[in-house]
Every structure is written in C-alpha cells, then in structure tokens.
Write a protein that holds these residues in place. Structure first.
Motif, PDB file in Angstrom:
ATOM      1  N   LEU A 249       0.842  -1.195   0.000  1.00 40.21           N
ATOM      2  CA  LEU A 249       0.000   0.000   0.000  1.00 40.21           C
ATOM      3  C   LEU A 249       0.881   1.250   0.000  1.00 40.21           C
ATOM      4  O   LEU A 249       2.063   1.179   0.348  1.00 40.21           O
ATOM      5  N   PRO A 250       0.314   2.392  -0.379  1.00 42.35           N
ATOM      6  CA  PRO A 250       1.105   3.631  -0.366  1.00 42.35           C
ATOM      7  C   PRO A 250       1.673   3.904   1.023  1.00 42.35           C
ATOM      8  O   PRO A 250       1.023   3.633   2.038  1.00 42.35           O
ATOM      9  N   ALA A 251       2.875   4.432   1.049  1.00 41.75           N
ATOM     10  CA  ALA A 251       3.502   4.750   2.330  1.00 41.75           C
ATOM     11  C   ALA A 251       2.699   5.812   3.063  1.00 41.75           C
ATOM     12  O   ALA A 251       2.256   6.799   2.478  1.00 41.75           O
ATOM     13  N   VAL A 252       2.465   5.599   4.342  1.00 40.13           N
ATOM     14  CA  VAL A 252       1.773   6.598   5.169  1.00 40.13           C
ATOM     15  C   VAL A 252       2.708   7.138   6.240  1.00 40.13           C
ATOM     16  O   VAL A 252       2.304   7.884   7.118  1.00 40.13           O
ATOM     17  N   GLU A 253       3.978   6.780   6.154  1.00 39.78           N
ATOM     18  CA  GLU A 253       4.935   7.171   7.178  1.00 39.78           C
ATOM     19  C   GLU A 253       6.269   7.494   6.511  1.00 39.78           C
ATOM     20  O   GLU A 253       6.812   6.680   5.775  1.00 39.78           O
ATOM     21  N   LYS A 254       6.767   8.700   6.747  1.00 38.48           N
ATOM     22  CA  LYS A 254       8.054   9.096   6.182  1.00 38.48           C
ATOM     23  C   LYS A 254       8.808   9.985   7.160  1.00 38.48           C
ATOM     24  O   LYS A 254       8.236  10.579   8.064  1.00 38.48           O
ATOM     25  N   VAL A 255      10.113  10.063   6.909  1.00 37.54           N
ATOM     26  CA  VAL A 255      10.975  10.907   7.736  1.00 37.54           C
ATOM     27  C   VAL A 255      11.201  12.238   7.033  1.00 37.54           C
ATOM     28  O   VAL A 255      11.505  12.283   5.838  1.00 37.54           O
ATOM     29  N   THR A 256      11.030  13.337   7.776  1.00 37.75           N
ATOM     30  CA  THR A 256      11.338  14.666   7.249  1.00 37.75           C
ATOM     31  C   THR A 256      11.847  15.522   8.408  1.00 37.75           C
ATOM     32  O   THR A 256      12.037  15.020   9.518  1.00 37.75           O
TER      33      THR A 256
END
Length: 702
Positions: free
Chosen positions: A324-331
């Motif tokens: 599934l599309p990523a719902v968690e990322k680092v920024t």
C-alpha cells in the motif's frame, strides 16, 4: 495504490553506494528498527538496485540485498526447521494480475482459492510449543536461523502459555505494537529518561530484544501460519494437507491470536477480481485500525497449489505482498506555529520540510498539545517520523533520535495567548486562552452562521466583525435578538439587506437540532457526529442531561470523548439557555429519543418492536443502508451541499460514508462520478442516479 517508482542508478559508483546504503539501513532496521531510511525510501532504493543489476548482471556485488531474506543483514544461531522466508512485492493491480498468471503457469492450472489477509507492520517470529506449552520465541533472522528472544515471553499478548490441545507445533506470525501499546511504551520510556520510539515497529523491534529493563512494555502477536515440529505425531500429516485458511482457523482454535476478530480478518477468494475486492476492502479499513499494516498478503490457499508453485531462495512463489502507499516518512521539523481555535484552545502545529506521503505533499502536522511536545522530546531541526493515513491529519510520531546532529534547538512555548495577549490556562494538557471563546468571538460566531451549521445567508465575516465591534453580539445566541434599528445603524446596511438578514436569521431559528448542536462547536464533534448525537437523543435537553455513559451509546464516542463533551456542555449551558429563550428549535425532526433505562415505550409494548436503537424509527427508506455520494447532483438534489446530502441520508434512516467498500449498500452517482463509481461497479455495489435517489427519499426532501 503505490506506484512502482525506483531510485535511478546511473553508473557502477552510484550502484555501489546504493548497495552500501541499503545494507546499512537494513542492518539497523532488522536489529532495532532504527533505520536511516523510512520504508518507502528503502523500497525505492532496493528497486533501483534490482533494476541496475538486471541491466548489468556482470557488476552484481556480493553484498547486494537483492534476493536475500532481511536484505542479508540479519543473523541468528537457532536453526529454523523450515526456512522462514520474506515475500516479494507488487505495487499495482496490473502487477498483481501478471503475478497470478505466473503462478498458474507454474502449477499448470487455475488457482481456485486465494487467501487475502493484512500485511502486519511488525517483526516475523516463530513460536514453538511442546505438548501444548509455550517453549521458545525466535526471530526470522536470515531465514535459515534466528535469534532466541524467549525472554520476551510474558510481554506478548496473543500467545497463551498453554494451548487448548497438548500439541507440538510451531506457530509463525508477527509481533507488533498496537497504537495504544505504542503510546504506553513511549510514556514508560520517557518516564525513565529514555528517548521515545519513532514508530510502533521501532518500538516492537527494540522491545523484543531488550533485556533487564526497569519497566514493562507489552506487544501483540498475530499468527499467519503454522507447521508441525519433530515429535508432533500425526499432526504433521494433518497440517501438510490443510488449506492455509483452515490452518489459521485451527491455530485460532488453540487459543492463539489471529487477525480473524479484526476489521481486516483474512478471507478467501475464488478469482483475481474477488482478491482485488478484498485488497480494496482491507486498504479502506487501514486508517481506522488500532495497529499498522503496510500491505495485503495474497496466498494460494490450497496446499497442492503451494507445493506445485514451489519456493525460491528468498520468497515462496505462491504468495505475494500487495504493498500500500507509504503513510509514514521521515522529514525535518522546521518550526512550530501556535494557533488559537474558536473555543480558545491554543494548538501547536508543526511546520515541516515538505514531503510526499500517500499521494499528497505534507508541510504541516498536528502536535496535539505542549505536554505532547515535551513527552516526545521534540526539538527544532529534528528529523521526525510523520504519519498520515486516509483523511487523517498528518501527525508526528516522534523524533528519529539516532539521526540527531547536536544542532537541534528546544521548542519555545508561548507565555501569553498568541492571539490576544491574555493569560493562558495551563491547568490541562490542552492549553487555553483564559478568555475562552471570547478570544476568537468573530471566528466562533462566523462558524455558527456557516452553511453547514445555521446557514445564515448574508452574515459573512465582515458583518460579524461589525456586530461584535458594535457590542450587539457577544455570542451567536445574540443573533436571534438583533433588532432592525440596530442593523440599520451599521455601515453599508440598507433596508433591503437588513430585512434579508433578519429573514435569514428567522429561518436559522428553525434549523434542526443537529445543526444547532454543530453550531455550538463542541470540541471533539463535527457535522457528522453532531447529526449522530441529535438523532440519538432527539432533543437538546436530553443531550445536556446526558452523562458520559449515555453519550458512549452514540456510535463513535468513546470514554474520553464522552467525558470531554459532558464537560464542555456544562460550560456551554448559559449559551444553550440563551438559545432556548430566543426560541431556537431544539429538536431533531424524525428522531425518537432512546427509552429511559428499564422503560419500555408504549408502541414497543403494543407492536413488539419500536424505533431502532439510536433514535431511528424502523421502516425508513434507507434503513440499515450505508450510502456514499459522489459527483455533481442534478434535479431535485442539485442545490444540496454534500453536508445536506448526508443529513438527508441520515434522516431517511441510512448512514453516510465518504468511501466505497464492500460494506457500501448504495452509491449515489452524479455527473463526473469518477473512481468511486468504477470501484462500486467492481464490487457489485448498487448504483443510483440522482433522480432515482430523490424518488427513494422523496418524503424527506424539504
């Protein structure tokens, strides 16, 4: 669904650097969950490495993660009886169709049964039981051997110490942290001076391997398979021939936790179309689940199909992960804004380095309250894990502490209200201006007069400012006592505009209770929740008299929200009294109040049945139906806003929803209906044109 984008590697040097970065990230990920890359970034890097190797097979490095379990970085000293492999991935319906065709070519026949189940975002483990007793807990490791983490037994819910039958077998599954366990874990860690976990998977990975901590952290196990061990007797033959779905049922019968009792329970499908419907349904539930999933696992259900499809060195050829599309990322956290809401709540908002998550660019995220910032030890300049799912506002899970450089700075909290300069009430977790709603009086009145609340035409923000500045309005109840001479005395208010505004206010006096309640702006409620509350209690006096227990009978209101609503309604009691005195309607048309505890309504006693639970009489045209509206309405529905359509649906006995799933009963499809209509057609959901729907609910169109 997820796109199949990949990092483009131009030459051997960039390929070698990518292999090094991916290996380093995988090693940290499988050791403690503290990777330098988020899942989406790692997946794109891995796909770029695989693409380069396909074009330059002579340059493949020995350390490449391609084709290796855990990227070739995990280790262990406890041999697995049967290799514990990873899964290959697909990222679109087209890729899935291609994969199913390859499976059927390999086995030489159509697959007649597929298993569709959630891909849980945790750590794969093998759990060994000897004669029904829990004996050993082992990580996946490199697929051939794992690490003994039996010290964690007792902290993992869903793994009984003794099975219902005294069998010897190995159960395989995922250990994860639910959202509630994650919050509890971080509260325990910060209370003991440790940095909070960045996300639930990080928490599960770190906790599973940790020993001798001064605090206890719980996790949860979900089984996804089982196999017999030496000494299991006839069980080996039994399990070998069972379909995968039957094995899950067998394991659940032994008392081991599976996903069977969740909203994303495993299900079987006979065709690729049914599989796709299952994928869509599980994906639609993702945002509401109390634990993380990052995809859907599809497996050939029959043992014979699995056997004939075979297994590769890294993954079985009869199972795939539909990511599934990523719902968690680092920024990066760039700053914090302090905004004052219409009720006086002072809410911090994170300003982020823009990052794309789930198809949209995220530049801001909620920070909840100052205590939340302190608990998470957030600092300006931090690399942070940002989470977004469905329509939920993006939120920061925690700082990625191991990426800190030392240049991060503390976040400064306001000493006075950022809007009016008044003192701040810091007595609760959510700080509030001591002037409360008066701090944002114009915003509060404008909100109440808005289209989805009282819908007072002609009362825009500029006019509200005039009324407030003139001292005519101290809350929105004062709108109903305005006099013609007062309005005529305002700048740019002639006789016609004055009479029109007074007429609009008079119409607003008759709005249904659901709109009046929504206009109050009770924290934790909105348009949909206000409708549910009004339909349940039917009158304002019953709402105001309700205690927390009574409010929890309304769909979507839990213990914490109920307590908050009760508290705020007590605060709003003077405003409600002013509305009543002004003759504002305080009832919901068509709603029947719930019976008093222990009481039986007269009509129930006579007919043996009465109004449906929650204040909805039976026999309504949409009774028990979940209805989705999409596209532009025409005919009798043309002038209705989407909120008014939702109100119409609920007055007619239905439940409004914004997304199509297999639980949808009816899709009202107007012009340019788009993807929702396509999805409804794929799922076999009944579709009605606006004219047909208007005929269905004709008596409720006012």
């Amino acid at each position: 669904m997820t796109t199949n984008s990949a990092v483009v590697l131009a030459d051997a040097a960039s390929y070698a650097a990518a292999v090094e970065e991916a290996t380093r990230a995988a090693a940290a990920y499988y050791a403690t969950g503290e990777s330098t890359l988020d899942d989406d970034a790692y997946d794109r890097l891995a796909r770029g490495i695989a693409a380069y190797e396909e074009e330059h097979p002579q340059e493949v490095l020995a350390g490449s993660p391609t084709g290796k379990v855990a990227g070739g970085t995990a280790t262990g000293d406890v041999p697995h009886t049967v290799p514990m492999l990873s899964l290959d991935n697909v990222f679109s319906a087209e890729q899935f169709v291609t994969w199913t065709a390859s499976v059927e070519r390999r086995i030489g026949r159509p697959v007649t049964a597929w298993s569709v189940e959630p891909k849980l975002d945790g750590l794969a483990v093998a759990v060994r039981y000897h004669e029904g007793r829990l004996q050993q807990l082992i990580t996946r490791g490199d697929g051939t051997a794992g690490e003994d983490v039996s010290h964690a037994i007792g902290t993992v819910l869903g793994l009984p110490e003794r099975l219902e039958d005294p069998v010897t077998l190995e159960v395989r599954g995922e250990i994860l942290m639910t959202d509630e366990q994650f919050d509890a874990a971080n509260a325990a860690r910060t209370a003991h001076g440790a940095a909070p976990f960045a996300n639930p998977r990080n928490g599960a990975a770190g906790t599973l391997r940790a020993k001798d901590r001064p605090y206890r952290v719980e996790m949860t196990f979900f089984a996804y398979g089982a196999l017999a061990l030496p000494g299991s007797g006839g069980l080996a033959e039994t399990l070998t021939g069972l379909p995968h779905s039957e094995i899950l049922r067998y394991v659940a019968g032994l008392g081991v936790h599976t996903a069977a009792d969740t909203a994303v329970a495993p299900r079987t499908a006979a065709t690729a179309e049914e599989v796709r419907a299952g994928v869509e349904d599980i994906a639609a539930q993702r945002a509401t689940l109390p634990f993380g999933i990052d995809g859907i696992v599809i497996k050939a259900d029959l043992a014979a199909d699995q056997r004939d499809a075979g297994t590769g060195t890294r993954a079985p050829r009869w199972a795939i992960a539909y990511k599934l599309p990523a719902v968690e990322k680092v920024t990066r956290l760039l700053g914090v804004e302090w905004n004052v809401g219409r009720t006086g709540i002072i809410a911090p908002r994170a300003v982020l380095e823009p990052v794309e998550i789930d198809g949209s660019t995220v530049s801001y995220a909620t920070l909840h309250n100052p205590a939340d910032i302190t608990r998470r030890d957030l600092r300006l300049g931090d690399r942070v894990m940002v989470y977004k799912a469905g329509d939920i506002i993006p939120r920061i899970e925690a700082p990625v502490a191991h990426l800190r450089t030392g240049d991060e700075k503390p976040i400064e909290f306001p000493e006075s209200c950022p809007r009016c300069g008044s003192a701040i009430d810091t007595g609760e977790q959510r700080w509030r201006c001591t002037r409360g709603r008066d701090c944002r009086l114009v915003a509060s009145v404008s909100y109440a007069a808005g289209r989805d609340q009282l819908d007072i035409e002609g009362l825009g923000g500029t006019r509200v400012v005039q009324l407030v500045d003139a001292g005519f309005v101290t809350d929105f109840a004062d709108l109903f006592t305005l006099e013609r001479d007062q309005l005529l005395g305002l700048e740019r208010m002639g006789e016609t505009s004055t009479d029109n505004l007074l007429a609009a206010i008079e119409t607003a006096r008759t709005r249904p209770l659901s709109r009046v309640f929504c206009a109050l702006g009770v924290r934790g409620t909105g348009r949909s929740m206000s409708r549910r509350i009004a339909r349940h209690f039917a009158t304002m006096d019953r709402i105001v008299a309700a205690d927390a227990e009574a409010l929890q009978q309304v769909d979507g209101i839990g213990k914490e929200k109920a307590a908050g609503v009760v508290s705020e309604l007590a605060e709003l009691a003077p405003l409600v009294a002013k509305l009543v005195a002004a003759g504002v309607n305080m009832t919901e048309p068509g709603a029947t109040p719930p019976p008093e505890p222990g009481a039986v309504r007269e009509e129930e006693a006579e007919a043996g049945e009465g109004a449906a639970a929650g204040g909805r009489p039976e026999g309504l045209p949409l009774d028990g139906m979940t209805v989705v509206v999409t596209g532009a309405m025409t005919g009798a529905l043309e002038k209705l806003s989407r909120n008014e359509m939702n109100e119409l649906i609920e007055r007619a006995g239905g439940k409004s929803s914004s997304s199509v799933s297999k639980r949808t009963s009816l899709l009202v499809a107007g012009e340019k209906a788009g993807s929702k209509r396509t999805k409804a057609e794929d799922l076999g959901v009944r579709i009605a044109e606006p004219a047909e729907f208007a005929e269905m609910v004709g008596s409720f169109l006012g």
